[in-house]
Structure formats: structure tokens, C-alpha cells
Scaffold this active site. Structure first.
Site, short mmCIF file in Angstrom:
data_model
loop_
_atom_site.label_atom_id
_atom_site.label_comp_id
_atom_site.label_asym_id
_atom_site.label_seq_id
_atom_site.Cartn_x
_atom_site.Cartn_y
_atom_site.Cartn_z
N ARG A 141 0.80 -1.24 0.00
CA ARG A 141 0.00 0.00 0.00
C ARG A 141 0.82 1.27 0.00
O ARG A 141 0.24 2.35 0.01
CB ARG A 141 -0.99 -0.01 1.18
CG ARG A 141 -1.96 -1.16 1.07
CD ARG A 141 -3.10 -1.15 2.06
NE ARG A 141 -3.79 -2.40 1.94
CZ ARG A 141 -3.52 -3.49 2.66
NH1 ARG A 141 -2.58 -3.44 3.59
NH2 ARG A 141 -4.15 -4.60 2.46
N THR A 185 2.07 -5.63 4.34
CA THR A 185 1.47 -5.05 3.14
C THR A 185 1.18 -3.56 3.30
O THR A 185 0.93 -2.87 2.31
CB THR A 185 0.15 -5.76 2.78
OG1 THR A 185 -0.74 -5.70 3.91
CG2 THR A 185 0.40 -7.22 2.42
N ALA A 202 -2.89 -12.65 10.99
CA ALA A 202 -3.75 -13.17 12.06
C ALA A 202 -4.53 -14.40 11.62
O ALA A 202 -4.89 -15.23 12.46
CB ALA A 202 -4.71 -12.08 12.55
N GLU A 203 -4.81 -14.52 10.33
CA GLU A 203 -5.52 -15.71 9.84
C GLU A 203 -4.70 -16.98 9.98
O GLU A 203 -5.23 -18.09 9.89
CB GLU A 203 -5.91 -15.54 8.36
CG GLU A 203 -7.13 -14.69 8.12
CD GLU A 203 -6.90 -13.23 8.44
OE1 GLU A 203 -7.86 -12.56 8.85
OE2 GLU A 203 -5.75 -12.76 8.29
N ASN A 283 -8.21 -8.72 13.72
CA ASN A 283 -9.07 -9.80 14.20
C ASN A 283 -8.32 -10.79 15.08
O ASN A 283 -7.10 -10.79 15.16
CB ASN A 283 -9.65 -10.55 13.01
CG ASN A 283 -8.57 -11.03 12.05
OD1 ASN A 283 -8.09 -10.24 11.25
ND2 ASN A 283 -8.18 -12.29 12.13
N ASP A 333 -14.12 -11.71 12.26
CA ASP A 333 -13.11 -11.01 11.47
C ASP A 333 -13.46 -9.53 11.32
O ASP A 333 -13.19 -8.91 10.30
CB ASP A 333 -12.93 -11.66 10.09
CG ASP A 333 -11.71 -11.11 9.34
OD1 ASP A 333 -10.77 -10.65 10.00
OD2 ASP A 333 -11.71 -11.15 8.10
N LYS A 360 -14.82 -2.67 9.88
CA LYS A 360 -15.57 -3.72 9.20
C LYS A 360 -16.96 -3.95 9.80
O LYS A 360 -17.87 -4.39 9.10
CB LYS A 360 -14.80 -5.03 9.27
CG LYS A 360 -13.74 -5.22 8.20
CD LYS A 360 -13.24 -6.66 8.27
CE LYS A 360 -12.11 -6.94 7.31
NZ LYS A 360 -11.69 -8.36 7.41
N CYS A 643 -7.38 -18.29 -2.01
CA CYS A 643 -6.71 -17.76 -3.20
C CYS A 643 -7.42 -18.13 -4.50
O CYS A 643 -7.45 -17.35 -5.44
CB CYS A 643 -5.27 -18.25 -3.27
SG CYS A 643 -4.17 -17.52 -2.04
#
Length: 721
Positions: A141, A185, A202-203, A283, A333, A360, A643
Site C-alpha cells: 500500500r 502489506t 492473524a488468519e 481480528n 473477522d 468492518k 486464493c
């Protein structure tokens, strides 16, 4: 006005004046970017020297040479194609007539901002297999600037300092444990000679933090963890001891694959008068609170600080000051990593220093940025997980959606993509409006039976999100897709209501820019780059971008002439992970990654748009038994869908596995998924998470799905490729 000739009035900055800071850092950094310049960036209309243009992150420029009356004369001045066909999310920086930007795979490019002449480029050579650690594409970013350096966070967790004139590396430091699934990112920020950067992951079972590094050599100066590790004692900072009281710390301490989450992967803002850095925390890991923080009855327990929180800290030391938690006991999330912006405004007859966020969870928050006091909060999109926010700032929850308590599936609005994701908002002080790139996309969450954490590769959420179990009838799936909405919302933060709304065909539209010319600029998932009247939402100008635009625009001047620039290129979480059949009419045909720059009177044109070649849907016969297909569906949902999209209906960014050349060859399939044959392209080996039997079951599931869809091409029910 060139940066090196720009002067700033004296302003107070704690015990130091800006003049004193300027003198101190100019002595060290020559004619480069100084702390004074960053603090006073709002007065520098020629350049864009920090991520949100100013520390307040308002993304508003007073420039009005391009305005509502003449924007119809805007034309393409120049463009530059990128060498990465993945999602493009960066905000460029502009200094002294030069434009700097990052692209996918953490590459950096520099151009003459007026002509587009390339100046230099830098490739950090991120290993391709790093892609599987990124939940949401290989995006980046943006950059930070200080002195004569640019600072970049790479996907594999390095912080790199580049010479601004040449792109050569000055230093680099690893900011994460690269054996875990951390990624970077987001764009760094620089405050008072410190480069500040967070991380993602975190996922996949990591523990979140944000850290500061010395601009001169990259040495770490402080680190702020956002969640406890379960071993907090008297030597731990008090804020972590307090957080530990809101968790089941035995689980955190007893399972190294449950890191708690709370990554700081995007938003930051800074108030130099209060000397407070504001960060947005993500999250939980896993999402399902019942697994990461169970109570005595096995259901989710505790607020789990500081997940889904806005936290104020001292940028010089990393000291905790205050927090506000938007979603206590986060389990959907619902990150609070979305854009944070600062402004001063009158509320109920009183001038307030506020912080604003549309995270979110679907509520727009106005908070006192000095104290963290809740001022107001109302839904900016449809919400069913809560009916409102009480006087103490806590959500009034709908217990039916609290699936970590009920153990039952529930349709929750917003879903995991949120009502607003990473795409930056903009604020127009003259209109007192916040422009939100909002959308609606509900999700069914169902607790996963016999869930086990897998830090190595698995999408570590603790829910079966239905990815492998969507109805095979593509007509039904398309009906689900018809419920997806995208909109540009002009939100009044005092009245807590929209003043106007622009409807888009679908979700995942671009970040925003507001200007003094009564304009708001935004790209769309439908391959447009548009200008709207800031006061009314009237569409005044549009340009065909040939691809989805998700990145935010910027504006600047060179030799007194105003330009607008935006990076185009379809990608990111939605583009990768949403069933392609659901968005066939709501997404661009393909990714075309390029920078586009506009000015009044320009007459440039893009190359003719190329048709997207579509491989035939011609799978081998499906001969596997139901048990094998069920196993493949389960493993595909956890390891592949993030993905390659649910139900194996691929996106337009990554390969559609139903059409893969290796689908009919078990050995070739195994060499990719188990052997890592394509790791340099981003497809790492899954040998550490999946057995050969499970890998073969996934292949059989994809064959099964491809045969379900075969023969329906041309009917409008199969996603285009």
C-alpha cells in the site's frame, strides 16, 4: 512549489518547537523531508509526502485548478504499465516533481511526475512462496519518506530504506519471525525520526504487534504487542496484564499455533499536538473466540483486548495511553484496521478533537482522540450482529449471531469482508463529510467440527465458511451474488447519517480523494475512474480504466499545473476469494496493472483493450467416490479457497483450477501442490499441511466441480476467465 524551498511557521510540538525540530533534522538529513514538513504537510499543496497526505489522514487536497466546472476537460497525461499482474493498492508519494510508488510483490518505481519518464526501480526479490502467507493477495500500500530516504515494508517482513534519488538500498532489517506466517502489506509512517510499521497474518496464527525503527540504521527502538501471550507477569507492561484478564490465557500459553491475532496491518494516524499515534488492531486468531478463548462451558469468553480496537500510544516510547474496542470478543473477522482519520469539528455546540473510523463491523465511530471517549456511533451499512451502541460505547449484540456462544451457523451482516475494508476514505472539511467506499456482503459462519489449528498453511479461522459447500446450481449462486452491493457514501459524522449515496454495480471499489475543487475521485470494480461533485454526488466525469481500480488517487502540482494520479489493477481479498460465478457481471474481465496520470486538456489514450483468452472447461470424467469428494471439498475450503475462490470457481487474478492443465494428471498435480514446482510463482508446497491422499482428494473435488459446470459455458452462469 519544490519541497526544498518550502518553509513552515513555528508551531508547538510538546517541549520542542517545529523550528527546533526542523533545524535538528535538517542538520542530519540535508534538504530532505523533515519532521516539520511532515507536521505541516497540509500547507504543501504541490506534493504528497506521507501516506494520507497529512498525519491526520484526511486525504483532502485544497487544490482547485481541476474543479467541478472544468473536470470534463480532464484527460490522460501519461501512463505506465506495471510488471506485476496482481492487485494494486498503493498510494503514490510525490516530492520535487518525482512520483514514487509500490506495486504488488513489494516492488518500487520512480517516475518524472509530469512526463512519466521512468527514473529507477527496485525489486526486493520477495520469495514467491511468501504468497501463501498472505491472506489477501501480494499487495503493497505504499512508502514513507524522511530525509533523502524512502521506506518500504516487504511482503516477507523486511523494512527497507532506499535512496530517494537512485533507489539503492541503504539498509534493511527483518521485522518479523519469518518462520511464521507474518506478512507486511501496509505503508510505514515516519514520526520524529522513527519508522513505524505493523504486520499481517492473524488468519494464520501469529501474535500482532507494531514497532518503531531508527531511520538511520533500522535498529528497533520499541515494540508494542496488541494481545497477551498467556505468560504475563509483573515484568509485563501493565496494559498487557490488563488485557490478559480478558482472555483465557491458558489457551494462549498452551498452544503455539494460536497466537491470538491482533495484527496492525494497515491504518495509523498521528496528532503532533497531543503526541499520540493511533493504530487500528485486527481480528482474533482463530476468528472463532470459542477456540482461542473458551470459558468453562467451552463457549467464547472475554472481550479479548486489544482485538478490534483503536489504541493510542506514544510514538517516542510505544507507551500505551488509551484504547477503544469497537467489537468486544471479536469473532467475525471484524477488524478495526480500517482507515483512521482525525479532524476538529463542532458537536452539540462544542468544538471537539475527534477520531473517525468506519471499521468492518458496519458502525461509523466518532471518538474523542485525546481521551478515547465514545462520542457517537451508527450503522453506515446494513447490520444484523448488533442493534446499536449503548451509552458506554459497547455494541448491543444480537445473540443469534454470536456463533461462538450458540455453536450454530448464522448469516451475519456485514460478513468477514466488512462494510468497509482497507480502501481509504476521504474527508472534505468544507462539507464536513466523510466519503466511505462501503459495500454489503453477508456471510454464513458455521463452527467447524473437530477444528485443529494449523499455523503452517491452513486458513486458521475456526469456522467452516461454506467455501466448499456452496450450491452446485450456478443459477442459485448467482442469485446470492445479486445481493452484493457497493456504494460511495457521503457520511455526515455529526448527524451520523448519509447526505448522499452513489450506488455501484458491486463491492470492492477504490479508495477516495477529496479536493478543494468540489470533487471526489474514486475508481470502481467496474473498470471506471470517476469524479463526483463533493457536495451532491453528481457524476461529473468518467474514464475507462480497462481494469478494476481499488487503490486511492492522489493529486499534486508540477510547475503550477495540477495532476491526478491513480494506480489501477484488480485484486485483493474480494477479487481472489469470492466465487467467480457470483461476480461475473460485477468485476472486470482481467487485471491490467498500470499507473494513470491526468491533467486538464491532455489527450492521451490507453492501448486498445485486449480480450481475455479463456481456456476451455474440459475436465476429465469425475470417477471419485462421494467420500473422496467430500474430503477434497473440506480441504479445498480450508487450504485453497482463500486464493482460488470458493467452489473452485476461480477469480480473474489467479488460475481457475477447473481449467488447470494438471487437472487430468495426478502426478503433475502432486508435483505442484506437494512438490512445490511453482513456488517461485507464489504456489508453495503444502506438504507440511496436506497428505498426498488429501492432495489427490482436492484434485478429485475440483474435477467433480468442473464437471458440474461443464456445458454451462455461454449460459451466463459460469464465470468468465
Amino acid at each position: 512549489m519544490p519541497i526544498r524551498n518550502w518553509a513552515l511557521p513555528v508551531l508547538a510540538l510538546g517541549a520542542l518547537t517545529v523550528t527546533a525540530c526542523n533545524e535538528m533534522f535538517e542538520a542530519e538529513n540535508g534538504n530532505g523531508i523533515t519532521s516539520a514538513m511532515l507536521i505541516g504537510a497540509d500547507s504543501d499543496t504541490a506534493n504528497w509526502i506521507t501516506h494520507g497526505r497529512t498525519y491526520s489522514e484526511q486525504r483532502f487536497s485544497p487544490l482547485d485548478q481541476i474543479n467541478a466546472e472544468n473536470v470534463g476537460e480532464l484527460g490522460l497525461a501519461w501512463f505506465a504499465d506495471m510488471d506485476t499482474a496482481r492487485g494494486q493498492e498503493a498510494t503514490p508519494l510525490v516530492m520535487d516533481g518525482k512520483l514514487y510508488l509500490t506495486t504488488a510483490w513489494s516492488k518500487v518505481k520512480a517516475f518524472d511526475a509530469a512526463t512519466g519518464a521512468p527514473l529507477w526501480d527496485y525489486d526486493p526479490e520477495v520469495p514467491g512462496e511468501t504468497a501463501v502467507k498472505a491472506c489477501c493477495d501480494t499487495v503493497n500500500r505504499g512508502l514513507a519518506a524522511y530525509g533523502d530516504s524512502l521506506f518500504l515494508g516487504t511482503l516477507d517482513g523486511r523494512l527497507v530504506a532506499l535512496d530517494r534519488d537512485t533507489g539503492t538500498v541503504k539498509w534493511e532489517t527483518v521485522t518479523v519471525d519469518q518462520t511464521q506466517s507474518y506478512t507486511v502489506t501496509g505503508a510505514p509512517r515516519v514520526i520524529d525520526g522513527k519508522v513505524i510499521i505493523g504486520n499481517g497474518g492473524a488468519e494464520f496464527g501469529v501474535r500482532g504487534y507494531i514497532a518503531a525503527y531508527d531511520v538511520n540504521d533500522g535498529s528497533e527502538l520499541w515494540r508494542f504487542y496488541t494481545v497477551p501471550d498467556g505468560n504475563e507477569g509483573g515484568e509485563s507492561p501493565q496494559y498487557l496484564q490488563d488485557a490478559a484478564e480478558t482472555w483465557n490465557t491458558e489457551v494462549l500459553a498452551g498452544n503455539d499455533a494460536i497466537g491470538g491475532g491482533g495484527t496492525v496491518w494497515d491504518s495509523m494516524a498521528y496528532d503532533p499536538d497531543l503526541n499520540l499515534l493511533y493504530i487500528g488492531v485486527g481480528n482474533g486468531s482463530p476468528w472463532n473466540r470459542a477456540y482461542r478463548s473458551p470459558g468453562e462451558d467451552g463457549t467464547g469468553e472475554g472481550d479479548n483486548l486489544y482485538l478490534s480496537s483503536i489504541v493510542a500510544i506514544r510514538p517516542d516510547t510505544g507507551e500505551y495511553v488509551w484504547h477503544y474496542q469497537t467489537t468486544p470478543g471479536e469473532t467475525w473477522d471484524f477488524t478495526a484496521t480500517q482507515h483512521i482519520m482525525l479532524a476538529d469539528m463542532e458537536i452539540e455546540g462544542k468544538e471537539r478533537q475527534v477520531l473517525m473510523q468506519a471499521p468492518k463491523n458496519g458502525f461509523f465511530y466518532v471518538i474523542d482522540r485525546a481521551t478515547g471517549e465514545f462520542i457517537s456511533g451508527d450503522p453506515y451499512v446494513a447490520v444484523n450482529w448488533a442493534t446499536g451502541i449503548d451509552d458506554n460505547g459497547r455494541p448491543i449484540e444480537n445473540p443469534e449471531t454470536r456463533i461462538d456462544k450458540t455453536g450454530q451457523p448464522a448469516m451475519v451482516t456485514p460478513g468477514a469482508l466488512g462494510g468497509h475494508n482497507w480502501h481509504p476514505m476521504a474527508y472534505h472539511p468544507g462539507e464536513n463529510l466523510v466519503y466511505i467506499p462501503a459495500f454489503e456482503a453477508a456471510m454464513i459462519y458455521a463452527p467447524e467440527a473437530d477444528w485443529k489449528p494449523d499455523r503452517a498453511r491452513g486458513f486458521n479461522v475456526g469456522f467452516n465458511l461454506g467455501a466448499g459447500d456452496l450450491p452446485p446450481d450456478l443459477g442459485i449462486r448467482r442469485q446470492v451474488g445479486d445481493t452484493l452491493r457497493g456504494m460511495l457514501v457521503a457520511w455526515d459524522p455529526v448527524a451520523q447519517e448519509p447526505r448522499w449515496t452513489v450506488e455501484h454495480p458491486g463491492p470492492w471499489n477504490g479508495g477516495l480523494l477529496a479536493t478543494g475543487g468540489n470533487l471526489v475521485f474514486q475508481g470502481t470494480a467496474g473498470s471506471e475512474f470517476n469524479a463526483y461533485a463533493a457536495n451532491s454526488g453528481e457524476k461529473l466525469w468518467s474514464f475507462s480504466a480497462q481494469t478494476g481500480v481499488v487503490a486511492p488517487p492522489i493529486t499534486y502540482t508540477v510547475a503550477g499545473e495540477q495532476y491526478v494520479a491513480v494506480l489501477a489493477g484488480w485484486g485483493g481479498a474480494y477479487a481472489l476469494s469470492v466465487d467467480g460465478a457470483l461476480i461475473a457481471d460485477k468485476a472486470p474481465v482481467r487485471n491490467v496493472s498500470r499507473l494513470m496520470v491526468f491533467k486538464l486538456g491532455a489527450e492521451g489514450e490507453l492501448p486498445a483493450e485486449m480480450a481475455l483468452a479463456s481456456l476451455p472447461l474440459d475436465p476429465p470424467p469425475s470417477r471419485a467416490n462421494a467420500e473422496t469428494i467430500a474430503l477434497g471439498s473440506e480441504k479445498y475450503a480450508r487450504y485453497c479457497a482463500v486464493c482460488h475462490a470458493p467452489a473452485a470457481v476461480g477469480s480473474t487474478v489467479l488460475p481457475d483450477l477447473r481449467r488447470a492443465g494438471s487437472l487430468g494428471n495426478a502426478g503433475a498435480w502432486e508435483s505442484v501442490v506437494h512438490g512445490g514446482l511453482l513456488k517461485d510463482n507464489g504456489m508453495a508446497s503444502f506438504a507440511d499441511s496436506l497428505s498426498k491422499e488429501e492432495i489427490e482428494a482436492i484434485r478429485e473435488y475440483v474435477i467433480f466441480r468442473a464437471n458440474q459446470d461443464k456445458g454451462m459455458e455461454g449460459s451466463g452462469q459460469v464465470a468468465r476467465r
